[in-house]
Design an enzyme around this catalytic site. Structure first.
Site, PDB file in Angstrom:
ATOM      1  CG  HIS A  41      -3.686   7.587  11.025  1.00 27.37           C
ATOM      2  ND1 HIS A  41      -4.645   6.418  10.459  1.00 27.37           N
ATOM      3  CD2 HIS A  41      -2.563   7.306  11.006  1.00 27.37           C
ATOM      4  CE1 HIS A  41      -3.923   5.717   9.775  1.00 27.37           C
ATOM      5  NE2 HIS A  41      -2.429   6.156  10.454  1.00 27.37           N
ATOM      6  NE  ARG A  83       3.919 -13.429  -1.367  1.00 25.66           N
ATOM      7  CZ  ARG A  83       4.933 -13.106   0.195  1.00 25.66           C
ATOM      8  NH1 ARG A  83       6.054 -13.492  -0.790  1.00 25.66           N
ATOM      9  NH2 ARG A  83       4.199 -12.076   0.152  1.00 25.66           N
ATOM     10  CB  SER A  84       5.782  -9.317  -6.218  1.00 30.38           C
ATOM     11  OG  SER A  84       4.761  -9.332  -5.033  1.00 30.38           O
ATOM     12  CB  ALA A  96      -0.828  -0.022   1.110  1.00 26.55           C
ATOM     13  CG  ASN A 143      -2.739   6.135   6.825  1.00 24.73           C
ATOM     14  OD1 ASN A 143      -3.982   6.680   6.664  1.00 24.73           O
ATOM     15  ND2 ASN A 143      -2.868   5.074   6.990  1.00 24.73           N
ATOM     16  CE  LYS A 180       5.841   0.550  16.296  1.00 23.40           C
ATOM     17  NZ  LYS A 180       4.899   0.122  15.508  1.00 23.40           N
ATOM     18  CB  CYS A 202       0.966   7.252  10.209  1.00 22.41           C
ATOM     19  SG  CYS A 202       0.145   5.374  10.580  1.00 22.41           S
TER      20      CYS A 202
END
Length: 340
Positions: free
Chosen positions: A245, A41-42, A15, A319, A216, A132
């Site tokens: 967010h 695999r990608s 993403a 975000n 965090k 983020c």
């Protein structure tokens, strides 16, 4: 910037990786070659870079000597293994995972807040991108901290499912359809249904009762603002929103600041858009302002009734953009302009 650079995007099919590729093209970053990297695999699958279609290459076999900048967003374990290898090959890594954020010799950077720390990349060839939720908060708080000092932060976040990844987006959509159809809510990603629900739990729980996502925000705020005396008390929640967010931020300042003074400072702050009208809809939300945009939006600016030096803010941002991809690319822009 007449020189052009070879950029490797690690996690290009994820993403954040997809948004990194989009923003590199949108902002016309001075690229020569762009390498889209992911797992074996990608390999061979297509990804978009502006009007170009790139073929994903296998990260495990990529020669990082071909790239001067590496944008990493493929998970902490991947960064732990490959970021040092890339740095050793002469590729400056901008890492979007939590793996390096708390190392003293690795800068943790938000360009609107502490751009000078980028210069310290030479210690290990790695720059860390913050979490983020921390990024949007410190962008909003930086001008206030500079003006009057911040003693304490109470923050509650309302974080979208895209922060967890593509599987979480799919889960929200599937559960929403199931709930509207009156059927069972299948779940793979979250421990309880996310559709039409709020989960006060992001990341793992720690011994002190806070989650790692919450801690965090404590650790990163201290490091980015360069002030470990700031007391930070976060609660992070996952909400059924796809992108963007939101945060209710309550601060206690070291010197009194009025709401109108804070509003004026924020209106002039880099990366901030103030939407603070005392009427229905006169405030930013994830879907109407933040999603797909680069700015940090601030509204609901008011003096705290319960504290003589208290101030309340509502802070919203995309975000995946400012909270991840955009911030990384802004670091890269400063890096090539001032240091490479």
């Amino acid at each position: 910037m007449s020189k052009r650079w070879n950029v490797a995007v690690v996690g290009a099919t994820g993403a954040v990786g997809e948004v990194m590729l989009a923003i590199l093209a949108e902002r016309r970053f001075p690229v020569n070659e762009v390498y889209a990297l992911a797992s074996r695999r990608s390999a061979g699958s297509p990804v978009q870079f502006g009007e170009r279609t790139l073929r994903v290459e296998d990260l495990a076999t990529f020669d990082f000597r071909k790239a001067q900048i590496g944008l990493f967003s493929a998970g902490g374990e991947i960064s732990a293994e490959y970021a040092p290898k890339a740095a050793e090959a002469g590729c400056v890594v901008i890492d979007n995972t939590a793996h390096f954020r708390y190392d003293d010799d690795i800068p943790l950077v938000v360009p609107e807040v502490n751009p000078g720390d980028i210069a310290r990349y030479q210690a290990r060839g790695i720059i860390a991108n913050p979490n983020c939720s921390t990024i949007q908060m410190v962008v909003a708080l930086k001008p206030l901290h500079d003006a009057v000092g911040i003693d304490r932060i109470n923050v509650c976040t309302y974080q979208s499912v895209s922060g967890t990844g593509k599987e979480a987006i799919d889960e929200l959509r599937e559960q929403t359809q199931a709930a509207l159809a009156g059927t069972a809510l299948p779940g793979r990603v979250y421990p309880k249904p996310i559709a039409f629900n709020v989960l006060p739990h992001i990341d793992v729980f720690l011994e002190n009762g806070y989650t790692k996502e919450e801690m965090k925000m404590v650790w990163e705020t201290h490091k980015i603002l360069g002030d470990s005396a700031i007391r930070v008390n976060p609660t992070t929640a996952r909400v059924p929103v796809v992108y963007g967010h939101s945060e209710a931020v309550h601060i206690e300042t070291r010197r009194k600041i009025r709401a109108d003074e804070a509003r004026a400072l924020l209106a002039q702050a880099p990366g901030v858009v103030v939407l603070d009208e005392r009427r229905a809809g006169g405030y930013p939300t994830a879907i109407t302002e933040a999603a797909g945009q680069d700015a940090v939006f601030v509204g609901r600016i008011r003096e705290d009734l319960s504290h003589p030096r208290g101030l309340d803010l509502w802070v919203v941002s995309d975000n995946l953009r400012k909270g991840a991809a955009l911030n990384s690319i802004q670091i890269a822009e400063r890096l090539v302009e001032n240091y490479l």
